[in-house]
Design a protein around this motif. Structure first.
Motif, PDB file in Angstrom:
ATOM      1  N   ALA A  94       0.830  -1.206   0.000  1.00  5.54           N
ATOM      2  CA  ALA A  94       0.000   0.000   0.000  1.00  5.54           C
ATOM      3  C   ALA A  94       0.864   1.256   0.000  1.00  5.54           C
ATOM      4  CB  ALA A  94      -0.934  -0.003   1.207  1.00  5.54           C
ATOM      5  N   MET A  95       1.969   1.238   0.726  1.00  6.94           N
ATOM      6  CA  MET A  95       2.853   2.408   0.756  1.00  6.94           C
ATOM      7  C   MET A  95       3.439   2.695  -0.626  1.00  6.94           C
ATOM      8  SD  MET A  95       2.672   3.808   3.520  1.00  6.94           S
ATOM      9  CE  MET A  95       2.276   3.634   5.203  1.00  6.94           C
ATOM     10  N   VAL A  96       3.769   1.657  -1.371  1.00  6.00           N
ATOM     11  CA  VAL A  96       4.269   1.846  -2.738  1.00  6.00           C
ATOM     12  C   VAL A  96       3.171   2.460  -3.599  1.00  6.00           C
ATOM     13  CG1 VAL A  96       5.016   0.637  -4.828  1.00  6.00           C
ATOM     14  CG2 VAL A  96       6.024   0.057  -2.618  1.00  6.00           C
ATOM     15  N   ILE A  97       1.950   1.946  -3.469  1.00 12.60           N
ATOM     16  CA  ILE A  97       0.824   2.474  -4.251  1.00 12.60           C
ATOM     17  C   ILE A  97       0.584   3.941  -3.921  1.00 12.60           C
ATOM     18  CG2 ILE A  97      -1.679   2.308  -4.570  1.00 12.60           C
ATOM     19  CD1 ILE A  97      -1.334  -0.750  -4.180  1.00 12.60           C
ATOM     20  N   VAL A  98       0.612   4.285  -2.645  1.00 15.35           N
ATOM     21  CA  VAL A  98       0.377   5.673  -2.221  1.00 15.35           C
ATOM     22  C   VAL A  98       1.498   6.586  -2.687  1.00 15.35           C
ATOM     23  CG1 VAL A  98       0.236   7.161  -0.182  1.00 15.35           C
ATOM     24  CG2 VAL A  98      -1.059   5.044  -0.253  1.00 15.35           C
ATOM     25  N   SER A  99       2.737   6.095  -2.743  1.00 15.28           N
ATOM     26  CA  SER A  99       3.874   6.950  -3.100  1.00 15.28           C
ATOM     27  C   SER A  99       4.022   7.181  -4.601  1.00 15.28           C
ATOM     28  CB  SER A  99       5.164   6.361  -2.544  1.00 15.28           C
ATOM     29  OG  SER A  99       5.476   5.156  -3.194  1.00 15.28           O
ATOM     30  N   VAL A 100       3.401   6.371  -5.444  1.00 17.04           N
ATOM     31  CA  VAL A 100       3.560   6.500  -6.896  1.00 17.04           C
ATOM     32  C   VAL A 100       3.189   7.901  -7.401  1.00 17.04           C
ATOM     33  CG1 VAL A 100       2.646   5.710  -9.119  1.00 17.04           C
ATOM     34  CG2 VAL A 100       3.477   4.063  -7.453  1.00 17.04           C
ATOM     35  N   PRO A 101       2.046   8.482  -7.023  1.00 15.16           N
ATOM     36  CA  PRO A 101       1.741   9.833  -7.520  1.00 15.16           C
ATOM     37  C   PRO A 101       2.762  10.874  -7.071  1.00 15.16           C
ATOM     38  CG  PRO A 101      -0.221   8.836  -6.586  1.00 15.16           C
ATOM     39  CD  PRO A 101       0.923   7.929  -6.271  1.00 15.16           C
ATOM     40  N   PHE A 102       3.269  10.750  -5.839  1.00 14.64           N
ATOM     41  CA  PHE A 102       4.250  11.712  -5.348  1.00 14.64           C
ATOM     42  C   PHE A 102       5.578  11.590  -6.088  1.00 14.64           C
ATOM     43  CE2 PHE A 102       1.450  10.995  -1.625  1.00 14.64           C
ATOM     44  CZ  PHE A 102       0.909  12.274  -1.576  1.00 14.64           C
ATOM     45  N   VAL A 103       6.009  10.376  -6.331  1.00 17.85           N
ATOM     46  CA  VAL A 103       7.258  10.154  -7.063  1.00 17.85           C
ATOM     47  C   VAL A 103       7.111  10.643  -8.505  1.00 17.85           C
ATOM     48  CG1 VAL A 103       8.836   8.386  -7.926  1.00 17.85           C
ATOM     49  CG2 VAL A 103       7.989   8.266  -5.580  1.00 17.85           C
ATOM     50  N   SER A 104       5.969  10.387  -9.121  1.00 16.53           N
ATOM     51  CA  SER A 104       5.718  10.850 -10.491  1.00 16.53           C
ATOM     52  C   SER A 104       5.733  12.370 -10.565  1.00 16.53           C
ATOM     53  CB  SER A 104       4.367  10.330 -10.995  1.00 16.53           C
ATOM     54  OG  SER A 104       4.380   8.933 -11.048  1.00 16.53           O
ATOM     55  N   ALA A 105       5.070  13.021  -9.621  1.00 19.24           N
ATOM     56  CA  ALA A 105       5.028  14.492  -9.602  1.00 19.24           C
ATOM     57  C   ALA A 105       6.421  15.068  -9.375  1.00 19.24           C
ATOM     58  CB  ALA A 105       4.066  14.979  -8.525  1.00 19.24           C
ATOM     59  N   ALA A 106       7.196  14.452  -8.495  1.00 17.31           N
ATOM     60  CA  ALA A 106       8.553  14.934  -8.233  1.00 17.31           C
ATOM     61  C   ALA A 106       9.425  14.780  -9.478  1.00 17.31           C
ATOM     62  CB  ALA A 106       9.165  14.180  -7.060  1.00 17.31           C
ATOM     63  N   GLY A 107       9.305  13.664 -10.184  1.00 18.35           N
ATOM     64  CA  GLY A 107      10.067  13.457 -11.414  1.00 18.35           C
ATOM     65  C   GLY A 107       9.682  14.453 -12.492  1.00 18.35           C
ATOM     66  N   TRP A 108       8.388  14.700 -12.640  1.00 18.68           N
ATOM     67  CA  TRP A 108       7.914  15.677 -13.629  1.00 18.68           C
ATOM     68  C   TRP A 108       8.448  17.069 -13.280  1.00 18.68           C
ATOM     69  CZ3 TRP A 108       4.755  19.988 -13.186  1.00 18.68           C
ATOM     70  CH2 TRP A 108       4.319  20.530 -14.392  1.00 18.68           C
ATOM     71  N   ALA A 109       8.365  17.455 -11.996  1.00 16.44           N
ATOM     72  CA  ALA A 109       8.838  18.777 -11.566  1.00 16.44           C
ATOM     73  C   ALA A 109      10.343  18.911 -11.792  1.00 16.44           C
ATOM     74  CB  ALA A 109       8.496  19.002 -10.097  1.00 16.44           C
ATOM     75  N   LEU A 110      11.096  17.877 -11.485  1.00 17.66           N
ATOM     76  CA  LEU A 110      12.550  17.916 -11.682  1.00 17.66           C
ATOM     77  C   LEU A 110      12.888  18.069 -13.159  1.00 17.66           C
ATOM     78  CD1 LEU A 110      15.304  17.750 -10.339  1.00 17.66           C
ATOM     79  CD2 LEU A 110      15.192  15.266 -10.574  1.00 17.66           C
ATOM     80  N   ALA A 111      12.172  17.358 -14.019  1.00 19.60           N
ATOM     81  CA  ALA A 111      12.408  17.487 -15.458  1.00 19.60           C
ATOM     82  C   ALA A 111      12.114  18.910 -15.929  1.00 19.60           C
ATOM     83  CB  ALA A 111      11.546  16.477 -16.224  1.00 19.60           C
ATOM     84  N   ARG A 112      11.047  19.515 -15.437  1.00 18.01           N
ATOM     85  CA  ARG A 112      10.710  20.888 -15.815  1.00 18.01           C
ATOM     86  C   ARG A 112      11.762  21.886 -15.316  1.00 18.01           C
ATOM     87  NH1 ARG A 112       6.470  21.838 -19.259  1.00 18.01           N
ATOM     88  NH2 ARG A 112       5.818  23.610 -18.041  1.00 18.01           N
ATOM     89  N   ILE A 113      12.264  21.662 -14.109  1.00 17.71           N
ATOM     90  CA  ILE A 113      13.295  22.546 -13.555  1.00 17.71           C
ATOM     91  C   ILE A 113      14.567  22.452 -14.378  1.00 17.71           C
ATOM     92  CG2 ILE A 113      14.834  22.870 -11.568  1.00 17.71           C
ATOM     93  CD1 ILE A 113      12.387  22.050  -9.807  1.00 17.71           C
TER      94      ILE A 113
END
Length: 122
Positions: A94-113
């Motif tokens: 469940a923790m992996v499932i919950v963390s997927v959106p946060f990890v995806s958003a962080a990766g997207w933000a890092l790519a934009r930066i």
């Protein structure tokens, strides 16, 4: 007769922590209290209107309404009481499932930066 909205409105006040934390259970001499992530959403709408005659379409009136809702419960772990007090033991899947959106958003933000930094240095 009570409408579904009235029934739902009355029941919401009793939800609270009862939905996120289950009843304690004793297993192997230890008391365990399950914990869950609980998410619900509800919506509704309505409308009415008149439209004039246009070409082959006659004048008319409209009316409409609708609503819906949904939710899910994700078991995230359990609180286990021990000699040191209660300790949280996570449900790793469940923790992996919950963390997927946060990890995806962080990766997207890092790519934009990085893209912004590269285009600004030219």
């Amino acid at each position: 007769m009570e409408t579904p909205i009235e029934s739902l409105t009355k029941s919401v006040t009793s939800w609270g922590a009862k939905l996120a934390f289950g009843e304690p259970v004793t297993v192997g001499g230890r008391e365990m209290t399950p914990a869950a992530l609980v998410v619900f959403g509800f919506g509704g709408g309505g409308g009415s209107g008149k439209w004039p005659q246009r070409d082959a379409m006659p004048a008319g009136e409209g009316e409409g309404s609708g609503g819906g809702g949904g939710g899910y419960v994700l078991p995230i772990g359990v609180y286990v009481t021990g000699p040191e007090g209660p300790r949280f033991q996570p449900n790793l899947v469940a923790m992996v499932i919950v963390s997927v959106p946060f990890v995806s958003a962080a990766g997207w933000a890092l790519a934009r930066i990085i893209t912004a930094a590269r285009s600004g240095s030219r």
